[in-house]
Design an enzyme around this catalytic site. Structure first.
Site, PDB file in Angstrom:
ATOM      1  N   SER A   1      11.699  41.869  10.578  1.00  8.81           N
ATOM      2  CA  SER A   1      11.278  42.781  11.630  1.00  8.81           C
ATOM      3  C   SER A   1      10.469  41.983  12.662  1.00  8.81           C
ATOM      4  O   SER A   1      10.486  40.751  12.631  1.00  8.81           O
ATOM      5  CB  SER A   1      10.490  43.956  11.048  1.00  8.81           C
ATOM      6  OG  SER A   1       9.566  43.502  10.084  1.00  8.81           O
TER       7      SER A   1
ATOM      8  N   HIS B   1       5.414  43.122  26.227  1.00  8.50           N
ATOM      9  CA  HIS B   1       5.744  42.719  27.595  1.00  8.50           C
ATOM     10  C   HIS B   1       4.735  43.385  28.530  1.00  8.50           C
ATOM     11  O   HIS B   1       4.616  44.617  28.529  1.00  8.50           O
ATOM     12  CB  HIS B   1       7.158  43.158  27.984  1.00  8.50           C
ATOM     13  CG  HIS B   1       8.240  42.649  27.081  1.00  8.50           C
ATOM     14  ND1 HIS B   1       8.645  41.325  27.084  1.00  8.50           N
ATOM     15  CD2 HIS B   1       8.981  43.247  26.124  1.00  8.50           C
ATOM     16  CE1 HIS B   1       9.615  41.162  26.181  1.00  8.50           C
ATOM     17  NE2 HIS B   1       9.835  42.312  25.577  1.00  8.50           N
TER      18      HIS B   1
ATOM     19  N   CYS C   1       9.472  46.632   8.093  1.00 12.29           N
ATOM     20  CA  CYS C   1      10.202  47.278   6.987  1.00 12.29           C
ATOM     21  C   CYS C   1       9.271  48.210   6.224  1.00 12.29           C
ATOM     22  O   CYS C   1       9.714  49.145   5.576  1.00 12.29           O
ATOM     23  CB  CYS C   1      10.770  46.269   5.990  1.00 12.29           C
ATOM     24  SG  CYS C   1      10.721  44.580   6.476  1.00 12.29           S
TER      25      CYS C   1
END
Lengths: 137, 137
Positions: free
Chosen positions: B65, B70, B85
């Site tokens: 994962s 951003h 997970c």
């Protein structure tokens, strides 16, 4: 625009093929008009406590967004995120992914993220956490 | 479990602070019991055609994962994905992120992905692309 896809019943051989994951991350940004800002990073994970949780993870950073892939060969399962500042054809992307990994069935969602970043008046107070704020389309 | 968060009205100085993004990616996997399998990768993006689209992007791969960030300092906007997970406390994660980046308001969604990977009987035929298959909670 953020496509999230879960793929089931995929070809285990292709899911464990690091070169195939690398190729996708190398080629796909160009294919949908996005600009890579990092080389693809691909990692084979097999050190977890759950034996069937091994697989290949890959990631490429594109301009202010990314593509990620996590595969689980023993489960025939993979998940892919294609997150782009630009709109792209999500149905074509899903077709492309299904072909590349021999995927049997998919579940997908398209998230329209950041739509408020251009809003003139942002709410000063917080929205409730967990509110369905990120539009699904 | 995949938390997607869009944050608005954040502190522009913090959004352009690459060290702050790196620190989050370095510390946060441990904080929620996840195992990093790569070093954090942080990149400052400022070569796009839209002047206000510059910002900091960061990514860390964790076991099957990832976490991605951003930022868009000129817009006071950032987006964060925490995909694990394991289950984690998404409300605590959002509080943590709001504190670190001085975020004013957020929109969030939690996607329960891969729930069918344990299903005994997978559908042989495809689900319609774009069907709301990925559960929001």
């Amino acid at each position: 625009m953020h496509l999230v896809m879960d793929g089931y019943g995929a070809d285990p051989k292709r899911l464990q093929d690091e070169a195939l994951v690398h190729e996708l991350l190398e080629e796909y940004p160009d294919a949908i008009g996005m600009t890579k800002v990092s080389e693809p990073f691909v990692y084979r994970y097999d050190t977890g406590s759950v034996p069937t949780d091994w697989g290949v993870s890959g990631f490429v950073l594109i301009a202010e967004s990314h593509i990620s892939v996590h595969t689980f060969p023993d489960r025939g399962y993979l998940n892919v995120d294609i997150f782009s500042c630009k709109a792209f054809d999500s149905e074509a992307a899903v077709r492309e992914l299904k072909g590349r990994f021999g995927i049997d069935s998919v579940k997908t969602a398209v998230l329209d993220r950041g739509l408020e970043e251009f809003a003139e008046n942002r709410p000063a107070s917080d929205l409730p956490v967990g509110a369905s704020g990120i539009t699904l389309s």
